[in-house]
Write a protein that holds these residues in place. Structure first.
Motif, PDB file in Angstrom:
ATOM      1  N   GLU A  43     -19.921  49.262 -41.776  1.00  0.00           N
ATOM      2  CA  GLU A  43     -19.497  49.070 -42.710  1.00  0.00           C
ATOM      3  C   GLU A  43     -18.679  47.735 -42.532  1.00  0.00           C
ATOM      4  OE1 GLU A  43     -19.354  52.171 -41.671  1.00  0.00           O
ATOM      5  OE2 GLU A  43     -19.879  53.321 -43.604  1.00  0.00           O
ATOM      6  N   LEU A  44     -18.657  47.758 -41.562  1.00  0.00           N
ATOM      7  CA  LEU A  44     -17.791  46.409 -40.674  1.00  0.00           C
ATOM      8  C   LEU A  44     -19.116  45.219 -40.298  1.00  0.00           C
ATOM      9  CD1 LEU A  44     -15.896  44.822 -39.091  1.00  0.00           C
ATOM     10  CD2 LEU A  44     -16.140  46.090 -37.031  1.00  0.00           C
ATOM     11  N   ALA A  45     -20.232  45.578 -40.235  1.00  0.00           N
ATOM     12  CA  ALA A  45     -21.304  44.783 -39.936  1.00  0.00           C
ATOM     13  C   ALA A  45     -21.530  44.190 -41.310  1.00  0.00           C
ATOM     14  CB  ALA A  45     -22.739  45.293 -39.267  1.00  0.00           C
ATOM     15  N   VAL A  62     -12.381  38.920 -38.544  1.00  0.00           N
ATOM     16  CA  VAL A  62     -12.998  38.650 -37.273  1.00  0.00           C
ATOM     17  C   VAL A  62     -11.076  39.043 -36.518  1.00  0.00           C
ATOM     18  CG1 VAL A  62     -13.399  36.679 -35.871  1.00  0.00           C
ATOM     19  CG2 VAL A  62     -15.677  37.464 -37.829  1.00  0.00           C
ATOM     20  N   GLU A  63     -10.011  38.080 -37.084  1.00  0.00           N
ATOM     21  CA  GLU A  63      -9.320  37.954 -36.716  1.00  0.00           C
ATOM     22  C   GLU A  63      -8.430  38.660 -36.338  1.00  0.00           C
ATOM     23  OE1 GLU A  63      -7.481  34.875 -35.352  1.00  0.00           O
ATOM     24  OE2 GLU A  63      -9.567  33.895 -35.763  1.00  0.00           O
ATOM     25  N   ALA A  64      -8.593  40.055 -37.389  1.00  0.00           N
ATOM     26  CA  ALA A  64      -8.493  42.138 -37.296  1.00  0.00           C
ATOM     27  C   ALA A  64      -8.948  41.626 -35.531  1.00  0.00           C
ATOM     28  CB  ALA A  64      -8.573  42.134 -37.549  1.00  0.00           C
ATOM     29  N   LYS A  67      -7.583  41.170 -31.976  1.00  0.00           N
ATOM     30  CA  LYS A  67      -6.503  41.182 -31.951  1.00  0.00           C
ATOM     31  C   LYS A  67      -6.790  43.276 -31.603  1.00  0.00           C
ATOM     32  CE  LYS A  67      -3.155  39.025 -34.935  1.00  0.00           C
ATOM     33  NZ  LYS A  67      -2.967  38.891 -35.910  1.00  0.00           N
ATOM     34  N   ALA A  68      -7.143  43.308 -32.282  1.00  0.00           N
ATOM     35  CA  ALA A  68      -7.571  45.011 -31.475  1.00  0.00           C
ATOM     36  C   ALA A  68      -8.955  45.689 -30.866  1.00  0.00           C
ATOM     37  CB  ALA A  68      -8.439  45.526 -33.307  1.00  0.00           C
ATOM     38  N   LEU A  69      -8.705  44.475 -30.155  1.00  0.00           N
ATOM     39  CA  LEU A  69     -10.102  44.928 -28.973  1.00  0.00           C
ATOM     40  C   LEU A  69      -9.070  43.949 -27.818  1.00  0.00           C
ATOM     41  CD1 LEU A  69     -13.492  43.190 -30.444  1.00  0.00           C
ATOM     42  CD2 LEU A  69     -12.890  45.856 -29.522  1.00  0.00           C
ATOM     43  N   GLY A  70      -8.104  43.723 -27.978  1.00  0.00           N
ATOM     44  CA  GLY A  70      -7.141  43.163 -27.191  1.00  0.00           C
ATOM     45  C   GLY A  70      -7.728  41.024 -26.441  1.00  0.00           C
ATOM     46  N   PRO A  71      -6.910  41.342 -25.339  1.00  0.00           N
ATOM     47  CA  PRO A  71      -6.802  39.743 -24.800  1.00  0.00           C
ATOM     48  C   PRO A  71      -8.351  39.229 -25.192  1.00  0.00           C
ATOM     49  CG  PRO A  71      -6.335  41.294 -23.293  1.00  0.00           C
ATOM     50  CD  PRO A  71      -6.304  42.434 -24.016  1.00  0.00           C
TER      51      PRO A  71
END
Length: 181
Positions: A43-45, A62-64, A67-71
């Protein structure tokens, strides 16, 4: 069909900037993580690769994710934003693969796969990697895989060369030799 030359240009540019910042390995790891997240979530793809979604929607996703994947390394985050802006995010899996290959070549590394009947200990993998380094004259990064069909021993593939020390192959060779007699 994806145009690989476009992906190669982005991968080369990203590697050049990451190398200047002495962060090429960190960028490689994070790029693989980001690309893997897309390949595992259909779904993300779809949202990121489908032109039916607006550029603004893709930017927000992409911005979310960033943030979700960390720095995330700034050079990688900026590259991902650029890919969204230019509608080139569909090239990301190829960019990730080419970047990893280029970074490995630049660092004098080669990737390989080792297959065994049982899981190998980290010490055994390290020893095998050292032996393969001697044979190939390059640092070898191994990815281990377990396959019960191997029966015993290990098979290691580095580049296009296969080093096969499996019991199954030895038994197969013995069978062929006995048939010829």
């Amino acid at each position: 069909m994806v145009n690989v030359s476009i992906a190669r240009r982005y991968a080369r540019a990203l590697l050049d900037v990451a190398t200047e910042a002495a962060r090429s390995d960190a960028v490689s790891e994070q790029l693989s993580t980001f690309s893997g997240a897309l390949s595992q979530n259909r779904e993300l793809a779809d949202v990121l690769f489908n032109p039916a979604y607006s550029r603004e929607q893709r930017v927000r996703v992409v911005e979310a994710l960033l943030k979700a994947l960390g720095p995330m390394e700034p050079v990688l985050a900026n590259t991902l934003r650029l890919l969204v802006e230019r509608n080139r995010l569909v090239y990301l899996p190829d960019i990730a693969r080419l970047y990893r290959d280029m970074a490995d070549a630049q660092a004098g590394r080669v990737r390989g796969h080792v297959t065994s009947a049982v899981p190998l200990s980290p010490e055994t993998l390290q020893s095998l990697s050292g032996t393969l380094k001697t044979l190939t004259q390059r640092n070898v990064v191994l990815e281990a895989k377990v396959d019960p069909k191997v029966l015993g021993g290990v098979a290691a593939q580095v580049g296009s060369t296969l080093y096969d020390g499996t019991l199954r192959t030895q038994l197969e060779q013995m069978r062929r030799e006995l048939k010829q007699r």
